[in-house]
Design an enzyme around this catalytic site. Structure first.
Site, short mmCIF file in Angstrom:
data_model
loop_
_atom_site.label_atom_id
_atom_site.label_comp_id
_atom_site.label_asym_id
_atom_site.label_seq_id
_atom_site.Cartn_x
_atom_site.Cartn_y
_atom_site.Cartn_z
N ASP A 25 0.88 -1.17 0.00
CA ASP A 25 0.00 0.00 0.00
C ASP A 25 0.92 1.22 0.00
OD1 ASP A 25 -1.69 2.10 0.50
OD2 ASP A 25 -2.48 1.34 2.40
N GLU A 188 -7.07 0.67 -4.54
CA GLU A 188 -7.06 0.49 -3.10
C GLU A 188 -8.40 -0.02 -2.52
OE1 GLU A 188 -5.70 4.37 -2.06
OE2 GLU A 188 -3.70 3.93 -2.85
N ASP A 210 -12.91 5.19 1.71
CA ASP A 210 -11.47 5.25 2.02
C ASP A 210 -11.02 6.69 2.13
OD1 ASP A 210 -8.71 5.27 2.07
OD2 ASP A 210 -8.45 3.89 0.40
MG MG Z 1 -4.53 4.60 1.98
#
Ligand code: MG
Ligand code: ADP
Length: 627
Positions: A25, A188, A210
């Site tokens: 990530d 993501e 998110d």
């Molecule tokens: Mg993030």
């Protein structure tokens, strides 16, 4: 929307040998690396047990490059050489920068004229965002290899769903620079869904919310038996926890009524203090912003959770507007959502959760660590792509969607959409076009991205030419244009003239990507201007048709002047002139009417030309050979 299954790429691995694969990530604020160990995804910690690596790189005095917590500690004292939030600069130009917070470095461009991808001037030289990101990736790669005891086979790297072509390309380049084999880029929210789906075997429709440090993404996904379908995505590439820090810092600055503007160092210290206070307010009712300005001077301010919520409510409202748009795009109501999944550190903020609970009538899901969930999902994907998972049925991959439609410019400045927005990727679509002029041997292709009907309202991605088309009558060449978007969301376009097999091709690599919130703005304006666009399209189409008619008829009048009397000739010419004037104007109905009138008026002439052509064709031939 249908989902596809992708089989594992490459050859299958040797039995019992596991390839070391990780999920990364690469966050604006924090980055993590995760892998599958003993069939369980887990984030790999550094030597001090911390899984999160601040995405900060300091180009220090003695030539060393410092990454992570240590670099972050210098953000205040060495602001210009300590790069944070570099993800915001990936695939960007200086003109794309918006907020003051973003303009806090000394920027330049390769040619020094402000055009092209931006670069950051540090004491260790001029650096591209790709090089800075590569330092973060290299640190995580080293951490993983030390922890796993071997060389990595490959990595899945996550990107915000809204990353455009240039930003994805820049991310891949950074990975290459860090010596990583990129198995795939993955959105993501998609990664978060993978982590949740496999852990909980959930079925239903979920909204992934998110809110990280610098980006905000909403995705609506339908999960069933471990298979995922993406229904819609929305978001804002310039909205995140950093903005909450900035809002709180601004509040403090105004309350203190400081008379002088802050130095970069002072600004960084204030932002850091605001951030600490903000995170404190997640668990406590009050917090203190505490900044030292140096030389024994400092300022403090007590802030309540209520004040903080009031100051930052507009930011939360902006996220909720995106949530509503994602619902609208998926043709769903709040009630249709079975659960809201929280991703990103900023979703710990209490009034973010309150807003979601108010809208959906139930509290959001937060059983997994919002900081880690993206890396964990990426690790699961990496493991699959490395071919480590045994058995079938487990190897399906969640597919992403493209955020904006892709199309080609056609006559009259119109856009022909080839791949519509929200198509799952990888995807390939082809469409046939033809030539507009007699004897045309080349065709210019202009690839654009956006929802609007007119090219001028869309983003130009690339231009290329198909040359060597054999000369033919207008409309008889068959040019097949294929758009292909790979699993990473990268586009390539090819064009082939099918009767001659002449071919041209372009990989779309724009020099820099869409500006902040530009995608959102483009979508919004597409909704708002659907009506104007229809009129503009009607006008453009009427113009194209009228132009074709006047051109063809003018040529025929030259070729076959002998077939007309003087009065007829003059009448047709004056009607052509009239139509040409209308083409310059913007009344599409008048153009259509005049075109029809000209068509009628020239029917007789067309008939005579036809007779003559037939007579010529038959002259001196045996009738038996003709029929
Ligand atoms: Mg993030
Ligand atoms: P990114 O995906 O951009 O790297 P993260 O998911 O790591 O970001 O989130 C970072 C953001 O989360 C920062 O703005 C940070 O201040 C915020 N954050 C972390 N912990 C908390 C907390 N306890 N309360 C509020 N915000 C938090």
């Amino acid at each position: 929307m249908a989902f596809l299954q992708i089989s594992e790429p490459g050859e299958s691995p040797e039995p019992h040998t596991r390839r070391l694969a990780v999920g990364i990530d690469l966050g604006t604020t924090n980055s993590l690396v995760a892998t599958i160990r003993n069939a369980v995804p887990e984030c790999l910690p550094d030597s001090e047990g911390r899984t999160m690596l601040p995405s900060a790189v300091q180009y220090a005095e003695e030539g060393q490059i410092v990454v992570g917590h240590e670099a972050l500690a210098h953000r205040g004292s060495d602001a210009l050489n300590t790069i944070t939030s570099v993800k915001r600069f990936m695939g960007r130009a200086i003109a794309d920068l918006r907020s003051d917070a973003e303009a806090r470095y000394n920027f330049t461009t390769p040619t020094g004229d402000g055009k092209g991808p931006l670069q950051i001037i540090t004491r260790q030289g001029t650096l591209s965002p790709i090089e800075v990101s590569a330092e973060i990736l290299r640190t995580l790669k080293t951490r993983a290899e030390e922890s796993l005891g071997g060389e990595l086979y490959g990595a899945v790297i996550t990107v915000p769903a809204y990353f455009d072509d240039a930003q994805r390309q820049a991310t891949k380049d950074a990975a290459k620079l860090a010596g990583l084999n990129v198995l795939r880029l993955l959105n993501e929210p998609t990664a978060a869904a993978v982590a949740y789906g496999l852990d909980q075997h959930a079925e239903g429709t979920f909204l992934i919310y998110d809110l990280g440090g610098g980006t905000f993404d909403v995705s609506i996904l339908r999960l069933s038996r471990g298979v995922f379908e993406v229904l819609s995505t929305a978001g804002d590439t310039h909205l995140g926890g950093d903005d909450f820090d900035a809002a709180l810092a601004k509040h403090a600055f105004e309350t203190w009524a400081l008379t002088r503007a802050l130095s970069p160092t002072g600004q960084a210290s204030l932002l850091a203090a605001a951030r600490i206070a903000k995170e404190q307010l997640t668990k406590d009712e009050t917090a203190t912003i505490n900044v030292g300005w140096g030389c024994g001077f400092g300022s403090t301010l007590d802030v309540t959770r209520e004040t903080f919520a009031a100051i930052t409510q507009p930011l939360v409202d902006r996220t909720m507007a995106c949530v509503k748009r994602a619902l609208r795009d998926a043709k769903l109501k709040a009630d249709d959502i079975d659960g809201v999944v929280l991703v990103g550190g900023a979703t710990r903020t209490p009034h973010v959760r309150t807003a979601l609970e108010a809208h959906f009538g139930k509290p959001p899901l937060a059983t997994m660590n919002p900081d880690e969930v993206v890396a964990l999902g990426a690790a699961i994907q990496a493991d699959q792509l490395a071919g480590n998972q045994s058995g079938d049925g487990e190897s399906h991959l969640l597919l992403d969607v493209i955020p904006l439609s892709l199309g080609l410019e056609t006559m009259g400045g119109l856009v022909e959409k080839i791949i519509p927005r929200n198509s799952t990727i990888p995807v390939a679509k082809a469409q046939e076009f033809t030539t507009f002029k007699d004897g045309q041997t080349a065709m210019a292709l202009h690839v654009v991205q956006g929802e609007r009907e007119l090219v001028t309202d869309c983003r130009s991605l690339a231009r290329f030419e198909l040359r060597g088309i054999p000369p033919m009558v207008a409309g008889s060449a068959r040019i097949r244009v294929t758009f292909q978007v790979d699993a990473d969301g990268l586009l390539s376009v090819s064009a082939t003239e099918t009767t001659s097999n002449v071919r041209a091709e372009v990989n779309v690599k724009p020099s820099y990507g869409l500006g902040d919130g530009e995608i959102a703005a483009m979508l919004q304006s597409a909704f708002a201007s659907a009506n104007t666009d229809m009129q503009a399209r009607a006008l453009a189409e009427a113009r194209v048709d009228a132009l074709a008619l006047t051109t063809a008829l003018s040529n025929a009048l030259v070729d076959d002047r002998a077939l007309l009397g003087d009065a007829e000739f003059a009448a047709l010419n004056s009607q052509i002139a009239h139509l040409k004037t209308l083409i310059e104007g913007s009344d599409h109905r008048a153009i259509v009417r005049a075109s029809e009138a000209l068509n009628v008026a020239s029917t007789e002439f067309a008939g005579r030309r036809m007779d003559r052509a037939v007579r010529e064709a038959l002259t001196g031939r045996d009738i038996a050979k003709i029929v």
